[in-house]
Scaffold this motif. Structure first.
Motif, PDB file in Angstrom:
ATOM      1  N   PRO A 172       0.828  -1.211   0.000  1.00  0.00           N
ATOM      2  CA  PRO A 172       0.000   0.000   0.000  1.00  0.00           C
ATOM      3  C   PRO A 172       0.860   1.259   0.000  1.00  0.00           C
ATOM      4  CG  PRO A 172      -0.835  -1.600   1.593  1.00  0.00           C
ATOM      5  CD  PRO A 172       0.492  -2.122   1.106  1.00  0.00           C
ATOM      6  N   GLU A 173       0.440   2.245  -0.789  1.00  0.00           N
ATOM      7  CA  GLU A 173       1.171   3.523  -0.892  1.00  0.00           C
ATOM      8  C   GLU A 173       2.653   3.289  -1.161  1.00  0.00           C
ATOM      9  OE1 GLU A 173       0.217   6.306   2.270  1.00  0.00           O
ATOM     10  OE2 GLU A 173      -1.663   5.265   2.636  1.00  0.00           O
ATOM     11  N   SER A 174       2.914   2.397  -2.086  1.00  0.00           N
ATOM     12  CA  SER A 174       4.300   1.977  -2.344  1.00  0.00           C
ATOM     13  C   SER A 174       5.196   3.119  -2.794  1.00  0.00           C
ATOM     14  CB  SER A 174       4.329   0.857  -3.386  1.00  0.00           C
ATOM     15  OG  SER A 174       3.824   1.320  -4.627  1.00  0.00           O
ATOM     16  N   ASP A 175       4.637   4.133  -3.464  1.00  0.00           N
ATOM     17  CA  ASP A 175       5.483   5.173  -4.040  1.00  0.00           C
ATOM     18  C   ASP A 175       5.829   6.290  -3.057  1.00  0.00           C
ATOM     19  OD1 ASP A 175       2.943   6.227  -3.912  1.00  0.00           O
ATOM     20  OD2 ASP A 175       2.962   7.072  -5.944  1.00  0.00           O
ATOM     21  N   THR A 176       5.454   6.149  -1.792  1.00  0.00           N
ATOM     22  CA  THR A 176       5.829   7.160  -0.811  1.00  0.00           C
ATOM     23  C   THR A 176       7.217   6.862  -0.243  1.00  0.00           C
ATOM     24  OG1 THR A 176       4.769   5.940   0.997  1.00  0.00           O
ATOM     25  CG2 THR A 176       3.436   7.596  -0.147  1.00  0.00           C
ATOM     26  N   CYS A 177       7.915   7.919   0.160  1.00  0.00           N
ATOM     27  CA  CYS A 177       9.280   7.801   0.683  1.00  0.00           C
ATOM     28  C   CYS A 177       9.280   7.125   2.054  1.00  0.00           C
ATOM     29  CB  CYS A 177       9.883   9.196   0.790  1.00  0.00           C
ATOM     30  SG  CYS A 177      11.563   9.256   1.466  1.00  0.00           S
ATOM     31  N   CYS A 178      10.348   6.403   2.341  1.00  0.00           N
ATOM     32  CA  CYS A 178      10.467   5.748   3.648  1.00  0.00           C
ATOM     33  C   CYS A 178      10.991   6.708   4.712  1.00  0.00           C
ATOM     34  CB  CYS A 178      11.380   4.528   3.561  1.00  0.00           C
ATOM     35  SG  CYS A 178      13.152   4.924   3.466  1.00  0.00           S
ATOM     36  N   GLY A 179      11.478   7.885   4.299  1.00  0.00           N
ATOM     37  CA  GLY A 179      11.936   8.866   5.266  1.00  0.00           C
ATOM     38  C   GLY A 179      13.420   8.857   5.555  1.00  0.00           C
ATOM     39  N   PHE A 180      14.175   7.998   4.867  1.00  0.00           N
ATOM     40  CA  PHE A 180      15.609   7.937   5.161  1.00  0.00           C
ATOM     41  C   PHE A 180      16.333   9.142   4.579  1.00  0.00           C
ATOM     42  CE2 PHE A 180      19.974   6.426   4.290  1.00  0.00           C
ATOM     43  CZ  PHE A 180      20.384   6.288   5.602  1.00  0.00           C
ATOM     44  N   GLY A 181      16.584   9.117   3.281  1.00  0.00           N
ATOM     45  CA  GLY A 181      17.180  10.275   2.629  1.00  0.00           C
ATOM     46  C   GLY A 181      18.539  10.670   3.153  1.00  0.00           C
ATOM     47  N   GLY A 182      19.301   9.700   3.686  1.00  0.00           N
ATOM     48  CA  GLY A 182      20.643  10.006   4.169  1.00  0.00           C
ATOM     49  C   GLY A 182      20.627  10.986   5.330  1.00  0.00           C
ATOM     50  N   THR A 183      21.198  12.175   5.120  1.00  0.00           N
ATOM     51  CA  THR A 183      21.265  13.162   6.193  1.00  0.00           C
ATOM     52  C   THR A 183      19.892  13.721   6.552  1.00  0.00           C
ATOM     53  OG1 THR A 183      21.767  14.865   4.553  1.00  0.00           O
ATOM     54  CG2 THR A 183      23.633  13.842   5.681  1.00  0.00           C
ATOM     55  N   PHE A 184      18.897  13.538   5.700  1.00  0.00           N
ATOM     56  CA  PHE A 184      17.534  13.990   6.028  1.00  0.00           C
ATOM     57  C   PHE A 184      17.049  13.338   7.315  1.00  0.00           C
ATOM     58  CE2 PHE A 184      12.947  13.245   5.939  1.00  0.00           C
ATOM     59  CZ  PHE A 184      12.461  14.538   5.756  1.00  0.00           C
ATOM     60  N   ALA A 185      17.347  12.046   7.467  1.00  0.00           N
ATOM     61  CA  ALA A 185      16.901  11.315   8.650  1.00  0.00           C
ATOM     62  C   ALA A 185      17.571  11.822   9.918  1.00  0.00           C
ATOM     63  CB  ALA A 185      17.184   9.820   8.480  1.00  0.00           C
ATOM     64  N   VAL A 186      18.719  12.470   9.767  1.00  0.00           N
ATOM     65  CA  VAL A 186      19.432  13.019  10.922  1.00  0.00           C
ATOM     66  C   VAL A 186      18.979  14.450  11.212  1.00  0.00           C
ATOM     67  CG1 VAL A 186      21.704  13.618  11.840  1.00  0.00           C
ATOM     68  CG2 VAL A 186      21.426  11.564  10.439  1.00  0.00           C
ATOM     69  N   LYS A 187      18.860  15.252  10.167  1.00  0.00           N
ATOM     70  CA  LYS A 187      18.514  16.655  10.348  1.00  0.00           C
ATOM     71  C   LYS A 187      17.022  16.868  10.590  1.00  0.00           C
ATOM     72  CE  LYS A 187      22.332  18.676   7.719  1.00  0.00           C
ATOM     73  NZ  LYS A 187      22.707  19.646   6.661  1.00  0.00           N
ATOM     74  N   LYS A 199       5.409   3.864   6.543  1.00  0.00           N
ATOM     75  CA  LYS A 199       5.917   2.846   5.607  1.00  0.00           C
ATOM     76  C   LYS A 199       5.908   1.469   6.254  1.00  0.00           C
ATOM     77  CE  LYS A 199       7.255   3.379   2.065  1.00  0.00           C
ATOM     78  NZ  LYS A 199       6.633   3.173   0.714  1.00  0.00           N
ATOM     79  N   ALA A 200       6.374   1.369   7.479  1.00  0.00           N
ATOM     80  CA  ALA A 200       6.402   0.087   8.185  1.00  0.00           C
ATOM     81  C   ALA A 200       4.988  -0.457   8.375  1.00  0.00           C
ATOM     82  CB  ALA A 200       7.104   0.244   9.525  1.00  0.00           C
ATOM     83  N   ALA A 201       4.044   0.428   8.702  1.00  0.00           N
ATOM     84  CA  ALA A 201       2.652  -0.011   8.879  1.00  0.00           C
ATOM     85  C   ALA A 201       2.099  -0.591   7.578  1.00  0.00           C
ATOM     86  CB  ALA A 201       1.795   1.156   9.355  1.00  0.00           C
ATOM     87  N   ASN A 202       2.461   0.015   6.450  1.00  0.00           N
ATOM     88  CA  ASN A 202       1.993  -0.497   5.158  1.00  0.00           C
ATOM     89  C   ASN A 202       2.646  -1.829   4.814  1.00  0.00           C
ATOM     90  OD1 ASN A 202       0.094   1.466   4.412  1.00  0.00           O
ATOM     91  ND2 ASN A 202       1.713   2.871   3.746  1.00  0.00           N
ATOM     92  N   VAL A 203       3.888  -2.016   5.212  1.00  0.00           N
ATOM     93  CA  VAL A 203       4.541  -3.313   5.009  1.00  0.00           C
ATOM     94  C   VAL A 203       3.789  -4.389   5.789  1.00  0.00           C
ATOM     95  CG1 VAL A 203       6.623  -4.675   5.432  1.00  0.00           C
ATOM     96  CG2 VAL A 203       6.816  -2.357   4.521  1.00  0.00           C
ATOM     97  N   VAL A 204       3.426  -4.083   7.023  1.00  0.00           N
ATOM     98  CA  VAL A 204       2.671  -5.040   7.836  1.00  0.00           C
ATOM     99  C   VAL A 204       1.310  -5.309   7.207  1.00  0.00           C
ATOM    100  CG1 VAL A 204       1.596  -5.426  10.083  1.00  0.00           C
ATOM    101  CG2 VAL A 204       3.883  -4.417   9.959  1.00  0.00           C
ATOM    102  N   ARG A 205       0.655  -4.262   6.726  1.00  0.00           N
ATOM    103  CA  ARG A 205      -0.666  -4.408   6.093  1.00  0.00           C
ATOM    104  C   ARG A 205      -0.615  -5.310   4.866  1.00  0.00           C
ATOM    105  NH1 ARG A 205      -2.591   1.262   4.465  1.00  0.00           N
ATOM    106  NH2 ARG A 205      -4.183   0.014   3.391  1.00  0.00           N
ATOM    107  N   SER A 206       0.517  -5.315   4.185  1.00  0.00           N
ATOM    108  CA  SER A 206       0.642  -6.127   2.963  1.00  0.00           C
ATOM    109  C   SER A 206       0.574  -7.621   3.251  1.00  0.00           C
ATOM    110  CB  SER A 206       1.963  -5.808   2.248  1.00  0.00           C
ATOM    111  OG  SER A 206       3.077  -6.405   2.927  1.00  0.00           O
ATOM    112  N   GLY A 207       0.893  -8.014   4.475  1.00  0.00           N
ATOM    113  CA  GLY A 207       0.909  -9.430   4.835  1.00  0.00           C
ATOM    114  C   GLY A 207       2.162 -10.155   4.403  1.00  0.00           C
TER     115      GLY A 207
END
Length: 261
Positions: A172-187, A199-207
């Motif tokens: 579900p919503e596969s084309d959305t970003c996971c939020g990592f983005g290298g330094t983005f996740a830090v800043k 993203k993790a919730a959608n992975v769980v929803r996929s089964g």
């Protein structure tokens, strides 16, 4: 074919089995893989953050390493959409920013022979069924750089669907970003955490039992959130699945986070 492996610094340090799986896969398909130990970083962390001047020496080192191979290899492969995207789209921008026309020309020549793994397999080696065996339910996360910069499109899914025993389910919503983005996740850690939570919730929803992608960095982010939540799905790189066969099957302890099933 003779193929040069750029393992990427993150894979080299954090997820070396991804590099080993890439070599195992390509050699099983009958190709020679070489590895130049002088390789370091592609400079993606710098370029993504806008530090082009600081990235220039890193880009120059990359070009100095791989340009001499161009007459000796058919392709350079990187098991990372983000790093391949940096080489193909950002190295020349860095050189141009620094006013270095010679480096720009050399970077363009290296970029022309550089491919992300699924591109190499489908476009260059002309193969989708690599003889893999993976009897598990998986869902595919298209990472931002692979989707938006390289535009790999359905290539990874074509490779996955040809794997014997696999079941590929929709994310579900596969084309959305996971939020990592290298330094983005830090800043921007709070925003990043909110994104990977979804993203993790959608992975769980996929089964699915496993979430697969072509970037170890994104998989570390998603897999880390799944692990902290105590959720069952595990993160696995595309190369690890494609390298798995009945004779040499994938071991769950070799997932991105090394979690046993």
């Amino acid at each position: 074919m003779r193929i040069s492996l750029m393992s990427t610094c993150l894979v080299d340090v954090m997820t070396p089995d991804v590099a080993r799986s890439t070599v195992l896969l390509l050699e099983r398909l009958g190709h020679e893989v070489i590895f130049d130990r002088r390789q370091t970083c592609c400079g993606q962390m710098h370029t993504n953050t806008g530090y082009y001047t600081e990235a220039a020496p890193v880009v120059r080192t990359f070009v100095d390493t791989f340009e001499p191979q161009l007459d000796e290899v058919d392709a350079i492969v990187m098991p990372s959409g983000s790093c391949a995207g940096c080489v193909r789209e950002q190295h020349q921008l860095v050189a141009r920013h620094e006013g270095d026309a010679e480096l720009e020309e050399r970077a363009a020549a290296v970029a022309a022979k550089t491919y992300e793994l699924s591109e190499l397999l489908v476009d260059v080696l002309k193969v989708t069924d690599v003889g893999a065996y993976f009897p598990h339910k998986v869902t595919y996360h298209p990472t931002c750089h692979s989707m938006r910069v390289l535009k790999v499109g359905p290539r990874p899914l074509r490779l996955l669907r040809a794997v014997e025993g696999i079941e590929v389910v929709n994310l579900p919503e596969s084309d959305t970003c996971c939020g990592f983005g290298g330094t983005f996740a830090v800043k921007n850690d709070a925003t990043s955490d909110a994104m990977v939570t979804d993203k993790a919730a959608n992975v769980v929803r996929s089964g699915a039992e496993f979430v697969v992608a072509g970037d170890a960095s994104c998989l570390m982010n998603i897999g880390g959130k799944l692990h902290r939540n105590g959720d069952a799905p595990q993160a696995v790189h595309l190369a690890q699945i494609l390298a798995s066969t009945k004779e040499n099957p994938f071991v769950p302890s070799e997932t991105i986070l090394g979690r046993a099933s």
